[in-house]
Design an enzyme around this catalytic site. Structure first.
Site, PDB file in Angstrom:
ATOM      1  N   HIS A 120     128.624  57.555   8.890  1.00  0.00           N
ATOM      2  CA  HIS A 120     128.459  56.582   9.972  1.00  0.00           C
ATOM      3  C   HIS A 120     127.307  55.619   9.686  1.00  0.00           C
ATOM      4  O   HIS A 120     127.347  54.461  10.112  1.00  0.00           O
ATOM      5  CB  HIS A 120     128.223  57.319  11.287  1.00  0.00           C
ATOM      6  CG  HIS A 120     128.264  56.422  12.479  1.00  0.00           C
ATOM      7  ND1 HIS A 120     129.381  55.689  12.828  1.00  0.00           N
ATOM      8  CD2 HIS A 120     127.313  56.101  13.406  1.00  0.00           C
ATOM      9  CE1 HIS A 120     129.132  54.971  13.917  1.00  0.00           C
ATOM     10  NE2 HIS A 120     127.888  55.204  14.273  1.00  0.00           N
ATOM     11  N   ASP A 168     132.977  58.518   7.339  1.00  0.00           N
ATOM     12  CA  ASP A 168     132.489  58.614   8.718  1.00  0.00           C
ATOM     13  C   ASP A 168     133.224  59.760   9.414  1.00  0.00           C
ATOM     14  O   ASP A 168     134.448  59.759   9.515  1.00  0.00           O
ATOM     15  CB  ASP A 168     132.735  57.292   9.448  1.00  0.00           C
ATOM     16  CG  ASP A 168     131.982  57.181  10.770  1.00  0.00           C
ATOM     17  OD1 ASP A 168     131.722  58.217  11.403  1.00  0.00           O
ATOM     18  OD2 ASP A 168     131.663  56.045  11.170  1.00  0.00           O
ATOM     19  N   SER A 194     129.117  50.687  15.594  1.00  0.00           N
ATOM     20  CA  SER A 194     129.267  51.847  16.458  1.00  0.00           C
ATOM     21  C   SER A 194     129.605  51.417  17.887  1.00  0.00           C
ATOM     22  O   SER A 194     130.617  50.759  18.103  1.00  0.00           O
ATOM     23  CB  SER A 194     127.988  52.698  16.393  1.00  0.00           C
ATOM     24  OG  SER A 194     128.192  53.977  16.935  1.00  0.00           O
TER      25      SER A 194
END
Length: 339
Positions: free
Chosen positions: A316, A287, A133
């Site tokens: 995610h 995601d 991320s």
């Protein structure tokens, strides 16, 4: 932060000039290390933190049975500015306290990390830089800013450039927090709990996929309904964290652009082309805010990169250690890059 803080050190950086034009006085970079630096100083892995996380949240990928093996490598996990451990709105004194904390970019983070590694350890060469991320955003920046010093790079469920759709998603998360009257323009006397709860509920609909909810995988976690899952997981997700810290990291995320710095002056094509490190970019098929299509466009402009999609319903969270099969995909990619 989802994990209890484990031991860490502080790099006292002094006064740091930021991209926004403000000097962060007495800047502190918190970091943790795993393993031993070898005599050649060439067994270094840099593994930055993600949104709302600390070094402790990165430990799911570190172990003697993992690619990030501390018996072989010197693994450095720097805490991103704004995360509540390094210099942040919550721990910086007036006049930069709370909502007056300056805007931080990923360029600011990476340049400070590079300085810490060089000044404390004499480290010049990076065997691998990787992250999930926002940690992946920093990995991209490392590889572009120091292409001759980074041998390999992996980004799992992250991007080099925050897409417009992701920017808008983050606006929703931000406004769930700042529209709480208790936020008081960031000058609250107690944390705006209702805003933090609203923020969690907004995030819950984005971090996991429609397929995950359709399969009712919350049942495997011991919950008896969707509301049970939301109430007992997401309503308290951000309790214990500071609202201004959360907003600072959202601002950093929204501004993420690999070329928005004095090295590339906005030339994204040049910044991506400069990444000569052997790179594996690992988006998840489901995601919702880092879709594979965005990464594919980035990889197409990188000379030594591979797009490897994680086929998972975990969205995610495929990059964050929540599902063993997804973690194994990431670990195998890191093994290849370190081979």
């Amino acid at each position: 932060m989802s994990a209890e803080l484990t031991p860490f050190e502080i790099f006292e950086a002094g006064d740091v000039a930021l991209q926004c034009g403000i000097t962060l006085k007495g800047a502190k970079l918190a970091y943790s290390t795993y393993g031993t630096l070898n005599a050649a100083r060439d067994n270094v892995i840099v593994y930055p933190t993600r949104y709302g996380g600390s070094h402790a949240d990165n430990e799911f990928l570190i172990g003697t049975d993992m690619a990030l093996d501390p018996s072989k490598y010197f693994i450095v996990v720097p805490n991103m500015l704004g995360n509540g451990v390094s210099s942040s709105p919550s721990n910086t004194p007036i006049p930069l306290h709370g909502p007056d904390f300056p805007t931080i970019t990923q360029y600011d983070n990476v340049m400070l990390q590079e300085r810490m590694l060089r000044e404390l350890f004499g480290i010049e060469q990076i065997r691998l830089v990787c992250g999930w991320s926002m940690g992946g955003q920093q990995a991209y920046a490392w590889a572009a800013l120091f292409p001759e010093r980074v041998a390999a790079m992996a980004c799992f469920c992250g991007q080099a450039i925050t897409a417009g759709h992701t920017y808008v998603f983050l606006e929703g998360v931000k406004h769930a927090l700042i529209t709480n009257p208790e936020w008081q323009q960031g000058r609250y006397t107690q944390q705006p709990w209702r805003g933090l709860t609203a923020k969690g509920r907004v995030w819950a609909g984005w971090v996991l996929s429609q397929e995950w909810f359709r399969a009712e995988l919350w049942r495997d976690m011991g919950f008896i309904s969707v509301e049970d899952y939301l109430k007992n997981t997401w309503d308290s997700m951000y309790y214990g964290l500071d609202a201004n810290d959360m907003l600072s990291m959202i601002r950093t995320w929204q501004l993420c652009d690999i070329a928005a710095n004095p090295v590339y002056n906005g030339d994204r094509k040049a910044a991506l082309a400069a990444i000569t490190a052997r790179s594996i970019i690992l988006p998840c098929r489901t995601d919702l805010y880092f879709p594979p299509e965005d990464n594919a466009a980035e990889v197409a402009q990188m000379p030594n990169a591979e797009l490897r999609v994680i086929d998972s319903v975990w969205g995610h969270y495929a990059g964050g250690g929540r599902n063993a099969a997804d973690t194994a995909v990431i670990d195998n990619a890191l093994r290849e890059l370190l081979a």
